[in-house]
Design an enzyme around this catalytic site. Sequence first.
Site, PDB file in Angstrom:
ATOM      1  N   SER A 139      38.920  44.521  30.548  1.00  0.00           N
ATOM      2  CA  SER A 139      39.564  45.172  31.692  1.00  0.00           C
ATOM      3  C   SER A 139      40.982  45.597  31.346  1.00  0.00           C
ATOM      4  O   SER A 139      41.647  44.950  30.519  1.00  0.00           O
ATOM      5  CB  SER A 139      39.614  44.187  32.861  1.00  0.00           C
ATOM      6  OG  SER A 139      40.519  44.622  33.839  1.00  0.00           O
ATOM      7  N   TYR A 164      41.899  36.490  36.698  1.00  0.00           N
ATOM      8  CA  TYR A 164      40.889  37.475  36.285  1.00  0.00           C
ATOM      9  C   TYR A 164      41.254  38.057  34.918  1.00  0.00           C
ATOM     10  O   TYR A 164      40.424  38.099  34.000  1.00  0.00           O
ATOM     11  CB  TYR A 164      40.787  38.581  37.338  1.00  0.00           C
ATOM     12  CG  TYR A 164      39.931  39.754  36.894  1.00  0.00           C
ATOM     13  CD1 TYR A 164      38.570  39.588  36.670  1.00  0.00           C
ATOM     14  CD2 TYR A 164      40.485  41.017  36.688  1.00  0.00           C
ATOM     15  CE1 TYR A 164      37.782  40.663  36.247  1.00  0.00           C
ATOM     16  CE2 TYR A 164      39.706  42.086  36.271  1.00  0.00           C
ATOM     17  CZ  TYR A 164      38.361  41.896  36.053  1.00  0.00           C
ATOM     18  OH  TYR A 164      37.585  42.946  35.624  1.00  0.00           O
TER      19      TYR A 164
END
Length: 350
Positions: A139, A164
């Site tokens: 990501s 995350y």
Amino acid sequence: MERIELDNKTIFVTGAAGFIASNLCLRLLKEVKGARVVGLDNMNDYYDVSIKEYRLKQLEAAGGDWNLIKGDLSDKQTIDDIFSQYHPQIVVNLAAQAGVRYSITNPDAYLKSNLIGFYNILEACRYEERLEHLVYASSSSVYGSNKKVPYSTDDKVDNPVSLYAATKKSNELMAHAYSKLYNIPSTGLRFFTVYGPAGRPDMAYFGFTNKLVKGETIKIFNYGNCKRDFTYVDDIVEGVVRVMQGAPEKKTGEDGLPVPPYAVYNIGNSVPENLLDFVTILQEELIRAGVLPEDYDFEAHKELVAMQPGDVPVTYADTSPLERDYGFKPNTQLREGLRRFAEWYKEFYG
């Protein structure tokens, strides 16, 4: 780079009912000759399950050799059973607990899916003799509050600003270790703010739309001074399909041990858009598609607020390595992508 032919291969895709994975599976079923596509999804209710069911219906209607397994990535037995039954040659791990904000309130979900789940995939790949390539989602959030733009995969990314992001950086480290130890060709893809039809309702464009339709006020963070490298889902899928076909080459080092066949790429549009401009285009396209009325008083429904924890002011992808190695650069214009989203929204929600 080792060229990989996708025709007649068994391809295992995790998170198959998810936004990116369902679009990838659809593309593989429609375009890859003789492909056997095996999907895994736990169908959790992190967001509206009816959207996941809509995506799965499209997959069932596509024809081709499609096998969906309902199960959890974090269950080692499930993963081992899939590998022993299907022996996938290409594995694309797109299942993950997504979202920066949710990682602040529900950290357990991230450890389970993003760390234990990914470990289960790596372990299964380690023993799969037919495996040719592991591709997995990282990501853009791994860049944290990196000051240098555009973000390059050569940048140091050791300062995540959310759990995350930390789990995604951990995936890259784990893949590197397995590539080195067991000579597993692996490629990580850092996706930048993906959007499009049947996307994730927790993403800004979708959440904004839901609120505007209900006449609620939308909050625009950092007083509208955020920039995001919005990337249309078809561009992401095109990038994934190209990367699947080119695995990092296996080589032996001077010490007689494997040089890790490991790579990481950014996939982004390389055009950071100001959040206020983005919201203006979204509003125009929602009116055009008939989702909002012509005379919608937009100013009355927006509020500029401060930055929130875990967020970053800008995301901006340097995609030159992707262009160099795979001859591809995402290029869908924001207005075109949001138009397709608005038309889908109108159709789906009536």
